[in-house]
Design a protein around this motif. Sequence first.
Motif, short mmCIF file in Angstrom:
data_model
loop_
_atom_site.label_atom_id
_atom_site.label_comp_id
_atom_site.label_asym_id
_atom_site.label_seq_id
_atom_site.Cartn_x
_atom_site.Cartn_y
_atom_site.Cartn_z
N ARG A 180 1.85 3.66 -4.19
CA ARG A 180 1.41 5.05 -4.27
C ARG A 180 2.41 5.87 -5.07
O ARG A 180 3.19 6.64 -4.51
CB ARG A 180 1.18 5.63 -2.87
N SER A 203 0.83 -1.21 0.00
CA SER A 203 0.00 0.00 0.00
C SER A 203 0.86 1.26 0.00
O SER A 203 0.43 2.31 -0.49
CB SER A 203 -0.97 0.00 1.18
N ASN A 257 -4.62 4.37 1.86
CA ASN A 257 -5.37 4.75 0.66
C ASN A 257 -5.34 6.24 0.41
O ASN A 257 -5.90 6.72 -0.56
CB ASN A 257 -6.82 4.27 0.76
N ASP A 301 1.86 8.36 -6.62
CA ASP A 301 1.57 9.78 -6.41
C ASP A 301 2.08 10.31 -5.07
O ASP A 301 2.06 11.51 -4.84
CB ASP A 301 0.07 10.04 -6.53
N GLN A 302 2.56 9.44 -4.19
CA GLN A 302 3.01 9.87 -2.87
C GLN A 302 4.30 9.16 -2.43
O GLN A 302 4.33 8.52 -1.38
CB GLN A 302 1.91 9.64 -1.83
#
Length: 184
Positions: free
Chosen positions: A48, A44, A183, A50-51
């Motif tokens: 990501r 998780s 998330n 984007d992060q």
Amino acid sequence: MNGDSRSALEAQYIRRHHKHEPRENQCTSALVKHIKAPVHLVWSLVRRFDQPQKYKPFVSRCIMQGDLGIGSVREVNVKSGLPATTSTERLEQLDDEEHILGIRIVGGDHRLRNYSSIITVHPEVIEGRPGTMVIESFVVDVPDGNTKDETCYFVEALIRCNLSSLADVSERMAVQGRTDPINH
């Protein structure tokens, strides 16, 4: 699992998922990190695109262009202390079933030309508890004035730092009982 079977499994995953075909002026390597946190928690964080700053200590900011699909591009700002301030990266592969993330650097003010990396995340048991084996491999051009060994050493040091930070963040979350995937 003893060291021999662990390294055989690592080699099997590397052969299966980490296929780089370096040219004469490139270097390539694969690094492995064993993390005492469940695979879904580690994935998780890794997935990501984007992060990346959630676990990559050298990233200060990330601005996405597009959604989180294949071909998406992110502009990453790098913290001071490294020989760069920005990196533009494209998402090449994102497989939530096999836990595979692939990126390619497409621009930035650094010397990592034709850089491509693959990160895979695999479940394993560590000390009788759910754990995760993370493998990150890369291929990159050797800049003029540097050797293959120097280039690989530099990139491996960055990846080791990122993987160590990923382990710290994941294991801290697991100890705190935060085992739901990230998330947001």
